[in-house]
Each structure stands twice: as C-alpha cells, then as structure tokens.
Design an enzyme around this catalytic site. Structure first.
Site, short mmCIF file in Angstrom:
data_model
loop_
_atom_site.label_atom_id
_atom_site.label_comp_id
_atom_site.label_asym_id
_atom_site.label_seq_id
_atom_site.Cartn_x
_atom_site.Cartn_y
_atom_site.Cartn_z
N ARG A 121 -16.67 46.09 -8.52
CA ARG A 121 -16.28 46.36 -7.11
C ARG A 121 -16.97 46.18 -6.22
NH1 ARG A 121 -13.11 52.42 -8.55
NH2 ARG A 121 -11.30 51.43 -9.42
N GLN A 126 -12.18 42.71 -4.16
CA GLN A 126 -11.14 43.93 -3.92
C GLN A 126 -9.63 43.39 -4.29
OE1 GLN A 126 -11.72 45.12 -0.21
NE2 GLN A 126 -13.19 46.77 -0.64
N ASP A 129 -8.51 43.83 -8.11
CA ASP A 129 -8.86 44.82 -8.99
C ASP A 129 -7.72 45.41 -9.27
OD1 ASP A 129 -9.80 47.23 -9.92
OD2 ASP A 129 -11.22 47.80 -8.09
N SER A 132 -7.52 49.60 -9.18
CA SER A 132 -7.31 50.09 -7.93
C SER A 132 -5.83 49.97 -7.56
CB SER A 132 -8.18 49.47 -6.58
OG SER A 132 -9.59 49.68 -7.07
N TYR A 229 -18.33 53.84 -9.16
CA TYR A 229 -17.61 54.84 -10.05
C TYR A 229 -18.49 56.09 -10.12
CZ TYR A 229 -14.93 50.79 -11.45
OH TYR A 229 -14.10 49.63 -11.82
#
Length: 374
Positions: A121, A126, A129, A132, A229
C-alpha cells in the site's frame, strides 16, 4: 508475449480478470491475448465482445498453451495450466496465508505466482490494488443488501400520516469498504456512526458526515500496522471497545462489520449477547464472514436469524457486482503489468519493491518473506 485468461472455476465466482478494454491495452503493448470461451459470461462480457477487441477465444487447453502470463481473479489450480511456458507468471488472488498447499503446488509446478493481495500500500501501487477496488464495491453492496433485508425505510420521511424515523447505521471498521459503506448509508438518508481501531480514521468518518465512536479512556494504543493495515489490539483495548460498542450497538438498526487482519482470522467484534441487545428487526451485515466472521454465528451466503436480528454476509461480496468488479480488477492487473513493461524485451520486468512483495514462488521454491515467517 502471450497473456491467457481462463474461466473462473471457484463456485459462485462470476468475475473475470480481463475485459475488452484492458485486452486492447495489452495488445497495444505488443502482447497476444487469449481468453477461454465463456470466461466473461458471469460479468456480462460476451465472447463476441472479446473477439471484436482482437482477443483469441477458444477452449481452455488451447488458450493456456504457450502462455507467458496467466491472469485470474482467483488463482487456478496448477493442473489447469498444463501447456503454459515453464516459469510462466500467474497474477491473481491466492489467499496465501490460508492456501499454503496451493502456493506449494505452484512452486512444484515451476510457475511464478504473483499474489495481488500482497500489493504494497504505497502511492505508486494504488492503481494496482485489487483489495481496495473490490472492497470499495463490497462496502457499497453490503449497505444495499442490509437496506433490502431491513423491514423499514432508511431516510426520515415526514408524511401526513406521521413521521418515519431515519434508520441508524453503525459501521465497524473504517477501511476502504467501511468508508464506502458510510457514504452509501448517508446517501440513503440514514443516521450513520462508525468506529475503528485507528484513531486517524476519525477525520475520515467526520468528513463523510458520520459520527465517530471511539474509545477515549485507554491511552497510548494505536491499531495501525505496517502498510496502513489494522493490527490486533491489546486485551485492555478490546475490553474497553466491547463496553463502548455494547452500549452503542443496542440503539442501532443496521450494523456493517468490515474488520480484517491480513494473515489472521477476522477479529470477533459482535458477540451473541450484543446481538441479543439489539432491537427485533435489526440487521447485521458481516463483510468478513468468509474469513471467519466478525459476528458470532454468521455464516457465508446464509441469512441467520438470532434474537430477532438477521445476520447476513456473502463469501464473495464484490462478485455480486460482477461487471463493475471485473472492470476494476482487470484495470488493476493491467496497471500492474504495464507499469513494468519493458518495450525493448517486450515483457514486464518487476522491480524489487513491488516484485518481491507480490511474488510467492520462483524457481521451484516459495520465496515470499511474509510466508516464510508464518
């Protein structure tokens, strides 16, 4: 460079790892793209749509033959990859902590397994991911399902016959899924509150117009681990949180739980006694049900009635929005591979930071440091 995509074999998996949009983009990089017949049917993508995008469509054995890279939503069984090139890459979700045998099988088969869940992350990753992108849709869907299950309206309604009170929604866990759940519940007109183990999420909760509910009397405890996280909390914090949640949850109509800790079973957030304190007709949606559940007694893909409260949760929530979930997942995969595409050699060449993070197997061995320490 041949990129192959097989039809997902897992029960109830309607997503697909490639769309006509990303197929065209891979072709522009110089790759040949092949997809198994019917692979996109669950996500409303026809074989003809793939063909129009220049994709080879055919039976599985033909598609995977001589593949350099295989893309998947859930990693296929290595036996399905017979005919792929030795050392071929497989980029998919592996659930590595729970599927150790699958990872070992990939190592023995000589494939290079790239686990999309292990994407770090960091800012430049991004767009790659998948957790997400899929969690965002899952948080949205959780609220819609809860609203549909709930026997009352969400917004306050003032009518000639009297006023209908707004539903009270409590979101537990304010990651990507939780934030989307808050936003969706607010759009539907509910009174929304939320909590998380990370104090930094307070401002995010307030920015969406919801009320933050946090333990204030236990100092010096922060639940954010590496990579953004959540981590497991101390016994002292869990006790304080349970007391706070118990008093708050009894007043709620809808509760959405979203808490997950990488590599560990989902933390238990709601006990049977807390369920019993809720009003009859209330609804709990357990987004973590597939990883053991945040809610005592929750079961994947079943509506469980306890103490007049309905508990629901899907084993694959994003899969219930297969078309959009596939589009986002496919873009994540394209963004990942294209970021490392070396035009001179005509293939992607991973760097250490991201490559070492996602690579599970290489050269017949399990090479990921996170797996070596578990």
């Amino acid at each position: 460079m041949r990129i192959a995509v097989l039809k997902e074999r897992a029960p109830g998996e309607n997503r697909v790892a490639l769309t006509p949009e990303t197929a065209k983009k891979f072709a522009a990089l110089g790759a040949t793209v092949a997809v198994e017949e019917g692979a996109g049917s669950g996500a409303s993508v026809t074989d003809e749509a793939y063909r129009e995008a220049g994709v080879e469509v055919g039976p599985a054995a033909q598609i995977v033959k001589d593949a350099d890279i295989v893309l998947g939503v859930q990693a296929p069984d290595p036996s399905a990859l017979a005919g792929a090139k030795p050392g071929a890459w497989v980029a998919a979700t592996f659930d590595p902590f729970r599927n150790g045998d699958l990872v070992e099988a990939y190592a023995k088969a000589g494939f290079e397994a790239l686990s999309m869940e292990f994407m770090p992350r960091i800012t430049r990753a991004q767009s790659m991911d998948v957790l997400s992108s899929q969690s965002n849709l899952a948080g949205y869907k959780a609220v819609l399902v809860a609203a549909n299950t709930y026997g009352r309206a969400f917004p306050m309604m003032m009518t000639a016959a009297g006023t209908v009170q707004a539903a009270k929604v409590f979101v537990m866990g304010v990651g990507v899924a939780g934030l989307q759940a808050i936003a969706t519940a607010k759009r539907l007109g509910a009174q929304v509150s939320a909590t998380d183990v990370r104090s930094a999420t307070k401002e995010q909760i307030q920015s969406l117009g919801a009320k933050p509910v946090f333990v204030e009397n236990v100092a010096g405890i922060e639940g954010e681990g590496s990579g953004g996280y959540a981590t497991e909390m101390s016994e002292e914090y869990r006790t304080a949180q349970a007391e706070l949640v118990s008093s708050h949850i009894a007043k709620q109509d809808i509760v959405i739980t979203t808490a997950l800790i990488p590599g560990k079973p989902a933390p238990r957030l709601i006990s049977d006694a807390q369920i019993a304190s809720m009003k009859p007709g209330s609804v709990i949606f357990d987004l973590a049900v597939a990883q053991g559940g945040n809610v005592e007694g929750s079961k994947p893909d079943e509506a469980v009635a306890k103490h007049g409260v309905t508990i629901v949760g899907f084993s694959n929530t994003a899969g219930h929005l297969a078309a959009d979930a596939s589009a986002l997942f496919a873009r994540n995969l394209y963004n990942f591979l294209s970021a490392f595409w070396d035009k001179e050699v005509g293939k992607p060449v991973l760097d250490e930071e991201i490559g070492d993070a996602v690579r599970l197997t290489q050269g017949g061995k399990v090479v990921n440091a996170r797996l070596a320490t578990t």
